[in-house]
Design an enzyme around this catalytic site. Structure first.
Site, short mmCIF file in Angstrom:
data_model
loop_
_atom_site.label_atom_id
_atom_site.label_comp_id
_atom_site.label_asym_id
_atom_site.label_seq_id
_atom_site.Cartn_x
_atom_site.Cartn_y
_atom_site.Cartn_z
N ALA A 73 16.86 -109.15 105.32
CA ALA A 73 16.96 -107.69 105.23
C ALA A 73 17.97 -107.04 106.19
CB ALA A 73 15.57 -107.09 105.38
N GLN B 252 14.12 -121.06 102.04
CA GLN B 252 14.68 -120.48 103.27
C GLN B 252 13.99 -121.03 104.51
OE1 GLN B 252 13.93 -118.80 100.51
NE2 GLN B 252 15.13 -116.93 100.26
N ASP C 166 10.94 -106.86 104.52
CA ASP C 166 12.07 -106.22 103.84
C ASP C 166 11.86 -104.72 103.68
OD1 ASP C 166 12.05 -109.18 103.00
OD2 ASP C 166 14.07 -108.44 102.56
N LYS D 22 8.98 -111.92 101.74
CA LYS D 22 9.20 -113.02 100.80
C LYS D 22 7.92 -113.42 100.07
CE LYS D 22 12.28 -114.56 99.95
NZ LYS D 22 13.00 -114.06 98.77
O1 MRU Z 1 15.40 -113.32 99.82
P1 MRU Z 1 15.73 -113.34 101.28
O2 MRU Z 1 16.05 -114.68 101.80
O3 MRU Z 1 16.76 -112.30 101.63
O4 MRU Z 1 14.36 -112.88 101.94
C1 MRU Z 1 14.28 -112.76 103.32
C2 MRU Z 1 12.93 -112.41 103.79
O5 MRU Z 1 12.00 -112.26 103.02
C3 MRU Z 1 12.77 -112.17 105.25
O6 MRU Z 1 11.49 -112.52 105.68
C4 MRU Z 1 12.99 -110.67 105.48
O7 MRU Z 1 14.22 -110.27 104.98
C5 MRU Z 1 12.88 -110.30 106.90
S1 MRU Z 1 14.27 -110.92 107.72
C6 MRU Z 1 14.51 -110.53 109.20
#
Ligand code: MRU
Length: 350
Positions: free
Chosen positions: A51, A198, A239, A250
């Site tokens: 995010a 991830q 996010d 996520k």
């Molecule tokens: O789909 P992504 O890899 O962008 O998702 C990321 C996440 O869900 C993280 O946990 C979220 O962005 C917080 S990051 C500091």
């Protein structure tokens, strides 16, 4: 401030250099992004993700696009910048930080003489400011959250909310970096995070690089490990957080929160105030990104489901506020009742 653990994005003047996160952990490849269209593509395809980082990336993508402008007319320049803002804003719908950063860039565009050259300078300065502020924010959240990590504790995290998801410190991983600096010995369980892994690819990469004891587990293992008392603390990123304290993160986070609650394990969200959507009351209004089903049905180019079988691929879920122990922002720890604590926070400029 000391060097952050990771440098996922760098402003090089005529281009933006990013780590192509799709290639990790196999190799540390970089992409040089030269305009807003290339940055929009990098965000959509998740070469760059997380995010806070997609907000920074969009701001830098816009600044690099503006810097390429050769004309002199203000209205043409403005129209070009607005088109780039629209393209960058259409990449991923869930993370607040993207829209917050683009809002700041739009304010920078309007906040000075109507002249393309000086507007370019303002856009570049604003993008670098957003980046610099995120570094400070990450560090602060790390310092606020680090005392939660006790000696010998096992901390569970989901997805990647680390340096690779931000300017370099991370959100949920920032307290781990600070605790490690302070000499605390602890272990991390990283959920692998299907379908794009991830956790297995990115969280494990950056934590192992920092010398933090990390074990990857299947997403489905988290629940029984929590129930068996093998986890002392859960830290996740977000996010988008709404005014009631519900939050999107996520896909899979909601299940982890339910299991943590059932096991009596503290569950904290670590996120900057730029992740809070001060216009949204509760989680049911958060737009959830649906990604291509092939991310679920194909692994390394090989189908894992019979031809023609459908798949659903929501990229995020929403966890209700009552499952959250607290939210760590750069302004401090928000405790339950979250709505009352969030109401006291000052919305960040943007
Ligand atoms: O789909 P992504 O890899 O962008 O998702 C990321 C996440 O869900 C993280 O946990 C979220 O962005 C917080 S990051 C500091």
């Amino acid at each position: 401030m000391r060097e952050p653990p990771v440098k996922p994005i760098e402003w090089l003047g005529d281009c933006v250099r990013i780590i192509d996160q799709r290639e990790l952990p196999g190799r540390e490849a970089h992409l040089e992004i030269k305009d807003a269209g290339q940055m929009a593509q990098a965000i959509t395809t998740m070469a760059i993700r997380g995010a806070p980082l997609i907000g920074i990336a969009a701001a830098m993508g816009l600044a690099v696009e503006a810097g390429r402008w050769m004309g002199s007319g203000w209205s043409e320049f403005r129209a070009e910048v607005e088109a780039a803002i629209a393209a960058l804003g259409a990449t991923r719908p869930t993370a607040s930080n993207l829209f917050w950063a683009l809002g700041r860039m739009r304010q920078a565009l309007a906040g000075g003489p109507p002249d393309p050259r000086s507007a370019c300078d303002r856009l570049r300065a604003e993008a670098l400011k957003i980046y610099g502020e995120d570094l400070e924010t990450g560090r602060k959240m790390g310092e606020i959250g680090a005392p939660l990590i006790g000696e010998g504790m096992t901390v569970l995290t989901h997805c990647n909310a680390g340096g690779l998801a931000t300017s370099g410190y991370g959100t949920a991983l920032a307290p781990m970096y600070v605790a490690r600096e302070r000499g605390v010995k602890f272990k991390v369980l990283a959920d692998e995070t299907r379908p794009l892994l991830q956790g297995a690819r990115l969280t494990a990469w950056e934590l192992a690089r920092a010398g933090i004891d990390t074990t990857v587990i299947c997403d489905s293992a988290a629940h029984s490990l929590l129930a068996r008392g093998l986890v002392g603390l859960v830290l996740v990123g977000s996010d988008r957080i709404t005014l009631d304290g519900d939050f999107a993160n996520k896909i899979g986070t909601y299940g982890v929160a339910l299991s943590a609650k059932a096991a009596g394990v503290p569950f904290y969200v670590v996120a900057p105030t730029s992740t809070i959507d001060f216009k949204l009351k509760n989680g049911s209004d958060i737009p959830i990104e649906e990604r291509d089903p092939s991310e679920v049905t194909v692994i390394n180019g090989r189908p894992i489901t019979p031809a023609g079988v459908k798949a659903l691929n929501p990229a995020f879920d929403v966890t209700p506020a009552h499952l959250v122990t607290g939210i760590i922002t750069e302004m401090g720890l928000v405790k339950q009742p979250l709505a009352a604590g969030l109401a006291k926070l000052e919305p960040p400029r943007g």
